[in-house]
Motif scaffolding. Structure first.
Motif, mmCIF file in Angstrom:
data_model
loop_
_atom_site.group_PDB
_atom_site.id
_atom_site.type_symbol
_atom_site.label_atom_id
_atom_site.label_comp_id
_atom_site.label_asym_id
_atom_site.label_seq_id
_atom_site.Cartn_x
_atom_site.Cartn_y
_atom_site.Cartn_z
ATOM 1 N N GLU A 257 0.849 -1.195 0.000
ATOM 2 C CA GLU A 257 0.000 0.000 0.000
ATOM 3 C C GLU A 257 0.877 1.234 0.000
ATOM 4 N N ARG A 258 0.522 2.212 -0.839
ATOM 5 C CA ARG A 258 1.305 3.438 -0.925
ATOM 6 C C ARG A 258 1.037 4.330 0.282
ATOM 7 N N ALA A 259 1.856 5.353 0.436
ATOM 8 C CA ALA A 259 1.723 6.268 1.562
ATOM 9 C C ALA A 259 0.385 6.986 1.549
ATOM 10 N N GLU A 260 -0.187 7.134 0.362
ATOM 11 C CA GLU A 260 -1.464 7.837 0.239
ATOM 12 C C GLU A 260 -2.646 6.881 0.407
ATOM 13 N N ARG A 261 -2.358 5.721 0.976
ATOM 14 C CA ARG A 261 -3.372 4.720 1.309
ATOM 15 C C ARG A 261 -4.066 4.171 0.069
ATOM 16 N N ALA A 262 -3.339 4.164 -1.008
ATOM 17 C CA ALA A 262 -3.823 3.546 -2.232
ATOM 18 C C ALA A 262 -3.014 2.271 -2.445
ATOM 19 N N PRO A 263 -3.627 1.225 -2.969
ATOM 20 C CA PRO A 263 -2.884 -0.030 -3.177
ATOM 21 C C PRO A 263 -1.799 0.127 -4.231
ATOM 22 N N CYS A 264 -0.690 -0.555 -4.036
ATOM 23 C CA CYS A 264 0.406 -0.536 -5.016
ATOM 24 C C CYS A 264 0.152 -1.605 -6.073
ATOM 25 N N SER A 265 0.322 -1.248 -7.308
ATOM 26 C CA SER A 265 0.213 -2.258 -8.360
ATOM 27 C C SER A 265 1.454 -3.140 -8.325
ATOM 28 N N ASP A 266 1.327 -4.330 -8.862
ATOM 29 C CA ASP A 266 2.481 -5.227 -8.949
ATOM 30 C C ASP A 266 3.585 -4.602 -9.800
ATOM 31 N N GLN A 267 3.190 -3.813 -10.808
ATOM 32 C CA GLN A 267 4.176 -3.183 -11.680
ATOM 33 C C GLN A 267 5.019 -2.158 -10.920
ATOM 34 N N LEU A 268 4.377 -1.355 -10.048
ATOM 35 C CA LEU A 268 5.124 -0.363 -9.270
ATOM 36 C C LEU A 268 6.100 -1.060 -8.331
ATOM 37 N N ILE A 269 5.629 -2.093 -7.631
ATOM 38 C CA ILE A 269 6.507 -2.826 -6.713
ATOM 39 C C ILE A 269 7.674 -3.445 -7.475
ATOM 40 N N SER A 270 7.392 -4.004 -8.636
ATOM 41 C CA SER A 270 8.438 -4.618 -9.450
ATOM 42 C C SER A 270 9.469 -3.587 -9.885
ATOM 43 N N PHE A 271 9.007 -2.392 -10.245
ATOM 44 C CA PHE A 271 9.915 -1.326 -10.670
ATOM 45 C C PHE A 271 10.871 -0.946 -9.538
ATOM 46 N N ILE A 272 10.323 -0.745 -8.358
ATOM 47 C CA ILE A 272 11.157 -0.352 -7.221
ATOM 48 C C ILE A 272 12.131 -1.472 -6.866
ATOM 49 N N LYS A 273 11.647 -2.717 -6.878
ATOM 50 C CA LYS A 273 12.523 -3.845 -6.557
ATOM 51 C C LYS A 273 13.659 -3.994 -7.571
ATOM 52 N N SER A 274 13.377 -3.691 -8.833
ATOM 53 C CA SER A 274 14.400 -3.854 -9.867
ATOM 54 C C SER A 274 15.552 -2.873 -9.705
ATOM 55 N N SER A 275 15.294 -1.733 -9.065
ATOM 56 C CA SER A 275 16.359 -0.753 -8.830
ATOM 57 C C SER A 275 16.967 -0.891 -7.445
ATOM 58 N N LEU A 276 16.156 -1.311 -6.478
ATOM 59 C CA LEU A 276 16.671 -1.529 -5.117
ATOM 60 C C LEU A 276 17.041 -2.997 -4.931
ATOM 61 N N CYS A 277 17.780 -3.530 -5.868
ATOM 62 C CA CYS A 277 18.237 -4.916 -5.793
ATOM 63 C C CYS A 277 19.657 -4.932 -5.232
ATOM 64 N N ARG A 278 19.850 -5.572 -4.099
ATOM 65 C CA ARG A 278 21.158 -5.580 -3.460
ATOM 66 C C ARG A 278 22.193 -6.341 -4.291
ATOM 67 N N ASP A 279 21.729 -7.299 -5.065
ATOM 68 C CA ASP A 279 22.615 -8.044 -5.946
ATOM 69 C C ASP A 279 22.842 -7.203 -7.199
ATOM 70 N N VAL A 280 24.037 -6.628 -7.312
ATOM 71 C CA VAL A 280 24.329 -5.739 -8.435
ATOM 72 C C VAL A 280 24.135 -6.437 -9.775
ATOM 73 N N GLY A 281 24.427 -7.721 -9.818
ATOM 74 C CA GLY A 281 24.302 -8.469 -11.063
ATOM 75 C C GLY A 281 22.882 -8.562 -11.573
ATOM 76 N N HIS A 282 21.912 -8.362 -10.696
ATOM 77 C CA HIS A 282 20.504 -8.450 -11.098
ATOM 78 C C HIS A 282 19.816 -7.085 -11.062
ATOM 79 N N ARG A 283 20.538 -6.044 -10.730
ATOM 80 C CA ARG A 283 19.940 -4.706 -10.682
ATOM 81 C C ARG A 283 19.776 -4.151 -12.095
ATOM 82 N N SER A 284 18.702 -3.453 -12.329
ATOM 83 C CA SER A 284 18.435 -2.876 -13.644
ATOM 84 C C SER A 284 19.422 -1.757 -13.972
#
Length: 438
Positions: A257-284
């Motif tokens: 859920e976003r800060a504005e109390r709206a649900p997060c889409s799977d696409q938004l979560i996926s986008f954030i995860k792809s950049s905040l990936c601790r494994d550099v080899g898998h980071r976008s």
């Protein structure tokens, strides 16, 4: 400071006599060793911004100018100009354009495109996912341009993106004071940037490349989406932030859920995860982010006039009061991090103002007390809409407390001094440089 030191400065990247071509205007921003001011082109009347950096050495205890040139700050400033010029050698609408650079009497002038608002100034409450997608896309375009020029920014954060363009709707990357050219062989070393946005590989001294900027984009995306930093230790200090990022403790989690109390889409979560990936080899990469479904699909939907998400509801808190606006909350978080750093020193700012006054008169300006264009608006127009709330608050603090102690390194929209902090043994908590073991 005489002109002797200026003659020693090479002229390969800078020109002389800024005042021959430009008229200096009101102060828009300030930092430890510099200012950002309005500038007007005498030839065509165009309004620009000029970043002015003082490379004189200031005593670390008293804050008083010693009259000598700081070699570290002089080199850092020239490095920034060089890298900024490289980035702007191919025009990109998502990077603040550097037009010309000058040096005179220990001051550097970087004349650049003027942008009137910071990212957060124009970030309204009730952002839809399409709005977020647009912001993240424009951020990635600016970062990709820098990476294509083989330059790592190393200080990606909301403060370093400005809204510009005719409609103030183009997000532009700025402040290359901590940037570095990627070496042909090997990786970059050293800790640079602002704690909440630093990548783990940088903090773990593993050597790093362009992907530290991608992690930082993810940290900004996390902040705008969830209203908090990816790692939020109980103690909101630079050291605690860096320790949490290094150890992944508490472990990074992605709310649904976003800060504005709206649900997060799977696409938004996926986008954030792809950049905040601790494994550099898998980071976008920046290019990967631009091709992510969250960017592509949301922008296509917006172009068709069909936004898949609704504006966040303005629910009430438990005490019955309206829900706190997310932008106000995010600004509060970023301001708290900045409050850990000393505000601009009035001693240094006065020194810069005095030198600007002398140069203004030297090149044919009016004497002090007359209609001196550069000081217009510094105090009597402090409420001008061009001046950000942060600057107005900092100016008020300086007027109330004229302390000469504890002058520390900070940046404000690129008002510089990276390596100078190390040279002066200054401990920093905002845009910073740690060179332990180097």
């Amino acid at each position: 400071m005489g002109c002797g030191a200026c003659k020693a400065i090479e002229t390969d990247i800078v020109e002389v006599n800024f005042y021959e071509s430009y008229k200096l205007g009101k102060k828009l921003g300030q930092g430890t060793f510099g200012q950002v001011r309005l500038a007007k082109d005498k030839a065509n009347g165009a309004e620009l911004a000029v970043k002015i950096v003082d490379v004189r050495h200031y005593d670390e205890k008293t804050g008083v100018c010693t009259g000598q040139i700081s070699r570290a700050r002089n080199k850092a400033t020239r490095d920034e100009i060089s890298l900024w010029k490289i980035i702007c050698s191919v025009e990109c609408s998502h990077v603040v354009q550097l037009h010309r650079a000058f040096s005179d009497n220990s001051l550097y002038y970087m004349v650049c495109e003027r942008c009137k608002r910071s990212m957060l100034d124009m970030t309204v409450d009730g952002l839809t996912e399409a709005d977020l997608s647009n912001i993240f896309k424009q951020m990635a375009l600016g970062v990709l341009h820098a990476h294509t020029a083989k330059i790592v920014h190393r200080d990606i954060k909301p403060d370093n993106f400005l809204w510009g363009g005719p409609g103030h709707d183009v997000l532009k990357l700025c402040d290359f004071g901590l940037a570095a050219a990627m070496p042909v062989n090997g990786k970059l070393q050293g800790v640079y940037g602002t704690a909440p946005y630093m990548a783990p590989e940088m903090l773990l001294s593993k050597g790093y490349d362009y992907l530290v900027d991608i992690w930082s984009i993810g940290a900004v995306a996390f902040l705008l989406s969830y209203g908090k930093f990816p790692y939020s230790p109980a103690e909101q200090t630079s050291a605690a932030m860096k320790d949490a990022i290094s150890r992944d403790h508490p472990s990074l989690c992605f709310p649904t859920e976003r800060a504005e109390r709206a649900p997060c889409s799977d696409q938004l979560i996926s986008f954030i995860k792809s950049s905040l990936c601790r494994d550099v080899g898998h980071r976008s990469s920046a290019k990967d982010l631009l091709e992510h479904t969250f960017i592509v699909n949301k922008q296509e939907a917006k172009a068709d006039g069909e936004d898949g998400t609704e504006a966040a509801p303005q629910e009430a808190d438990q005490d019955g009061s309206p829900a706190r606006p997310i932008t106000m909350h995010i600004r509060s978080l970023t301001d708290k991090m900045m409050s850990k750093v000393s505000r601009p020193s009035p001693t240094v700012q006065n020194g810069i103002d005095e030198l600007l006054q002398k140069l203004f008169e030297k090149y044919g300006g009016e004497p002090a007390g007359s209609n001196m264009f550069f000081s217009e608006g510094d105090e009597d127009k402090a409420a001008d809409s061009d001046v950000s709330p942060t600057i107005r608050e900092a100016d008020n603090r300086i007027k109330k407390k004229n302390s000469r102690r504890n002058v520390k390194h900070t940046t404000h929209s690129g008002v510089l001094s990276p390596q100078a902090a190390q040279a002066l043994n200054i401990n920093t908590a905002s845009s910073e440089e740690d060179q332990e073991g180097d």
